[in-house]
Write a protein that holds these residues in place. Structure first.
Motif, PDB file in Angstrom:
ATOM      1  N   UNK A 232       0.832  -1.211   0.000  1.00  0.00           N
ATOM      2  CA  UNK A 232       0.000   0.000   0.000  1.00  0.00           C
ATOM      3  C   UNK A 232       0.869   1.265   0.000  1.00  0.00           C
ATOM      4  N   UNK A 233       1.968   1.233   0.763  1.00  0.00           N
ATOM      5  CA  UNK A 233       2.880   2.384   0.817  1.00  0.00           C
ATOM      6  C   UNK A 233       3.499   2.641  -0.559  1.00  0.00           C
ATOM      7  N   UNK A 234       3.963   1.569  -1.224  1.00  0.00           N
ATOM      8  CA  UNK A 234       4.572   1.730  -2.537  1.00  0.00           C
ATOM      9  C   UNK A 234       3.548   2.188  -3.570  1.00  0.00           C
ATOM     10  N   UNK A 235       2.337   1.668  -3.481  1.00  0.00           N
ATOM     11  CA  UNK A 235       1.292   2.098  -4.417  1.00  0.00           C
ATOM     12  C   UNK A 235       1.034   3.596  -4.299  1.00  0.00           C
ATOM     13  N   UNK A 239       5.195   6.596  -7.837  1.00  0.00           N
ATOM     14  CA  UNK A 239       5.278   7.564  -8.936  1.00  0.00           C
ATOM     15  C   UNK A 239       5.919   8.874  -8.487  1.00  0.00           C
ATOM     16  N   UNK A 240       5.579   9.317  -7.296  1.00  0.00           N
ATOM     17  CA  UNK A 240       6.175  10.548  -6.772  1.00  0.00           C
ATOM     18  C   UNK A 240       7.670  10.374  -6.555  1.00  0.00           C
ATOM     19  N   UNK A 241       8.073   9.235  -6.006  1.00  0.00           N
ATOM     20  CA  UNK A 241       9.493   8.966  -5.761  1.00  0.00           C
ATOM     21  C   UNK A 241      10.280   8.954  -7.068  1.00  0.00           C
ATOM     22  N   UNK A 242       9.745   8.290  -8.094  1.00  0.00           N
ATOM     23  CA  UNK A 242      10.445   8.217  -9.369  1.00  0.00           C
ATOM     24  C   UNK A 242      10.550   9.585 -10.036  1.00  0.00           C
ATOM     25  N   UNK A 243       9.562  10.420  -9.825  1.00  0.00           N
ATOM     26  CA  UNK A 243       9.582  11.760 -10.409  1.00  0.00           C
ATOM     27  C   UNK A 243      10.603  12.653  -9.710  1.00  0.00           C
ATOM     28  N   UNK A 244      10.694  12.533  -8.386  1.00  0.00           N
ATOM     29  CA  UNK A 244      11.597  13.384  -7.612  1.00  0.00           C
ATOM     30  C   UNK A 244      13.039  12.889  -7.629  1.00  0.00           C
ATOM     31  N   UNK A 245      13.236  11.582  -7.853  1.00  0.00           N
ATOM     32  CA  UNK A 245      14.574  10.992  -7.749  1.00  0.00           C
ATOM     33  C   UNK A 245      14.864  10.174  -9.004  1.00  0.00           C
ATOM     34  N   UNK A 246      15.447  10.815  -9.999  1.00  0.00           N
ATOM     35  CA  UNK A 246      15.618  10.175 -11.307  1.00  0.00           C
ATOM     36  C   UNK A 246      16.743   9.151 -11.342  1.00  0.00           C
ATOM     37  N   UNK A 247      17.546   9.059 -10.279  1.00  0.00           N
ATOM     38  CA  UNK A 247      18.611   8.061 -10.261  1.00  0.00           C
ATOM     39  C   UNK A 247      18.134   6.699  -9.777  1.00  0.00           C
ATOM     40  N   UNK A 248      16.882   6.577  -9.365  1.00  0.00           N
ATOM     41  CA  UNK A 248      16.357   5.278  -8.921  1.00  0.00           C
ATOM     42  C   UNK A 248      16.231   4.345 -10.124  1.00  0.00           C
ATOM     43  N   UNK A 249      16.817   3.158 -10.029  1.00  0.00           N
ATOM     44  CA  UNK A 249      16.675   2.153 -11.091  1.00  0.00           C
ATOM     45  C   UNK A 249      15.619   1.122 -10.736  1.00  0.00           C
TER      46      UNK A 249
END
Length: 612
Positions: A232-235, A239-249
């Motif tokens: 539930x936390x990841x859901x 999207x917000x995390x990937x938008x704010x942190x572009x180095x996440x693979x």
């Protein structure tokens, strides 16, 4: 030599303008005392001009040949008093150099044409050295649009200069935010590129920290309650995390939070459920971003080095009766950096209500980055184009694309990137066999729904097998069903949410994208759980749940694959042997024909010289 000369005062006591004479050009700066900001920096064409700020403001709008505004937005001073210029001369000198770095000649060429091109669109000629870039970073802030422009251009030039480099990022170390370094990623191991006056950190995808591999071997079970909470936390946050942190693979979960890992595999890990962020290089943050959170909704986070790679490769055997696990090839514009057309694995077969007998595979196996991008935007493939697919390579056509889906996914549905191919020029193997083996067959047509996969994860260590065109039969175990990755396909950055993570040493490799993954249970027929998308550098593969794939292709419940006749092992073995003999005979005929053609040419050459 730069002369700094007060240019004049305005009517009120809160603003001042100053003139800088530099290399036969004038820069006019307007400062606002009450707001602690520099509001404007103007470039004046005529070095002998005595034009003031108010005139500049009017004339640059009506007559761009008189001057050009260099500052795209206001910039704030940390301090201000009546002696601000005396105290901030180095700062203003840096602003002056900023004008030079943005290539004044480029500005003037565009001004002559009446173009008011934004700073970010300029073809920058001169770039700041490290010292000046760091000074500007301190002055303007690392999130400044101008800093982003410079860093992007430097990254682009580094990548163009070194063919082995697949990605370059500008970054900083927390606590040293004004000292920019460049992270250089290469696909294969090589010497670290030598880049003049640029501090770099080099990483190879295959040579990152072993921390992730070490930790994943020691994973323990996470309770169903904790899994559901983290899902539930990841859901909510992915999207917000990937938008704010572009180095996440990748984003995933783990039962272990790693601490103090070193090259000898020693760490002070603690067993506690956590959310894991994978990045190319730990300890370096993209220049215009903030550090990753260490806590999300009550759960700790962990950061590990890791990369995700789609598993595409080259071509091999021709199969008259197409089988699951064959190597296939798609559109000619889907090439790697060397221009080779990419290939992957044929997944499985379905009876489609509209198109009849079809097979499917991962979209990145068949489609180029431009095609995937267009489909992700809702643009359909045009039937006027050649949509042929080949097994194993051109010109051995076996069908054509009839449907493609590229969806990143969300909290309710896993991401999917899939292509469906209508079988047209070949027959298919009717016994659910795989190339070159009689050890396994998939004939039941059964699949596992997402809830069934989750139930297996929560209750047991669930083992799976797959047959891939490159690695054949391999075994692994399911880790979780909530891993997200952001990967590159050509120039496209594509995200897949809520994928199933499979752990297994060499479970899959390049060439296995599109292969089906099966749940195997003693004395029970195989059931499909998903389709391989690619893998990481720490022995983990990502699989799209099969239920999401079939739904995206327009199949209705109850979902299932094409079912085949269950043929006994001995009969499968005999038929496979007959096929091999048939292929050997055809290969022998082809080689004999080629030999005869060569012999004929040699005879003509010998005859020519004998006559001479």
């Amino acid at each position: 030599m730069t002369d700094i000369v007060p240019f004049g005062y305005f009517d009120d006591c809160y603003t001042r303008s100053f003139r800088f004479l530099f290399e036969n050009r004038i820069i006019v700066v307007k400062c606002n005392k009450t707001r602690n900001i520099v509001q404007y920096i103007f470039l004046v064409r005529d070095p002998h001009s005595n034009i003031g700020f108010h005139q500049l403001l009017v004339e640059t709008k009506s007559n761009p040949h008189s001057g050009y505004e260099l500052l795209p937005k206001y910039h704030r001073f940390s301090i201000w008093n009546d002696s601000v210029l005396l105290m901030n001369i180095p700062t203003l000198i840096s602003m002056l150099n900023l004008g030079i770095m943005l290539s004044l000649d480029c500005f003037w060429e565009n001004v002559k044409k009446g173009q008011r091109t934004p700073v970010r669109d300029f073809n920058i000629g001169y770039l700041p050295d490290t010292r000046l870039l760091n000074s500007l970073c301190k002055l303007l802030g690392r999130k400044s649009a101008i800093i982003r422009v410079f860093c992007s251009e430097i990254c682009l030039r580094i990548q163009k200069e070194y063919t082995a480099v697949i990605e370059v990022r500008a970054a900083y170390v927390p606590g040293k935010e004004n000292e920019i370094v460049f992270v250089v990623i290469t696909k294969n191991k090589c010497e670290s590129p030598t880049i003049q006056d640029r501090p770099i950190v080099h990483r190879c995808i295959d040579d990152m920290s072993k921390e992730a591999s070490h930790i994943i071997k020691n994973e323990r079970a996470i309770t169903a309650k904790q899994r559901n909470e983290m899902r539930a936390i990841l859901d909510r946050n992915t999207k917000t995390l990937l938008k704010k942190h572009t180095n996440i693979t990748l984003i995933s979960i783990s039962s272990i939070k790693s601490k103090g890992f070193n090259d000898n595999g020693i760490s002070k890990s603690e067993y506690t459920p956590c959310i894991v962020f994978y990045v190319p290089v730990k300890g370096l943050i993209p220049v215009d971003e903030d550090i990753l959170p260490n806590l999300i909704d009550g759960y700790k986070t962990d950061i590990r080095e890791g990369a995700f790679t789609p598993y595409v490769l080259t071509s091999r055997d021709i199969h008259e009766k197409v089988k699951m696990g064959c190597l296939i090839q798609g559109l000619p514009d889907n090439t790697d950096t060397s221009g080779n057309i990419q290939t992957g694995t044929l997944g499985g077969f379905i009876d489609h209500p509209q198109f009849g007998l079809c097979c499917f595979t991962s979209a990145h196996v068949i489609l180029s980055d431009n095609d995937m991008s267009a489909i992700g935007r809702g643009v359909s493939l045009q039937p006027t184009n050649d949509l042929s697919c080949y097994q194993p390579y051109h010109p051995h056509r076996f069908g054509s694309i009839v449907l493609a889906v590229c969806e990143e996914g969300n909290a309710n549905c896993p991401g999917v990137e899939v292509v469906m191919i209508k079988i047209e020029n070949r027959q298919i193997d009717n016994h659910g066999r795989f190339p070159g083996t009689e050890d396994i067959a998939y004939w039941s047509g059964k699949i596992l729904e997402l809830d069934e996969i989750r139930q297996l994860i929560n209750t047991t260590e669930t083992y799976v097998i797959k047959y891939g065109a490159e690695t054949g039969i391999t075994k692994g175990k399911i880790l979780n069903d909530m891993t997200t990755t952001c990967f590159k396909h050509g120039n496209l950055n594509f995200t897949l949410q809520n994928q199933v993570a499979i752990y297994g040493v060499k479970f899959a490799e390049a060439g296995d994208s599109g292969a089906l993954v099966f749940h195997c249970h003693e004395n029970m027929p195989l059931s499909v759980i998903g389709v391989i998308e690619g893998g990481t550098n720490f022995d983990t593969c990502l699989v799209t749940p099969i239920c999401a794939v079939l739904k995206s292709l327009g199949l209705s419940p109850p979902l299932q694959m094409k079912a085949f006749e269950n043929v006994p092992y001995e009969q499968r073995k005999l038929e496979n042997m007959e096929e091999r003999i048939c292929r050997i005979e055809k290969t022998s005929e082809r080689l004999e024909s080629e030999f005869n053609a060569i012999q004929s040419k040699l005879d003509k050459i010998i005859s020519f010289f004998e006559k001479g």
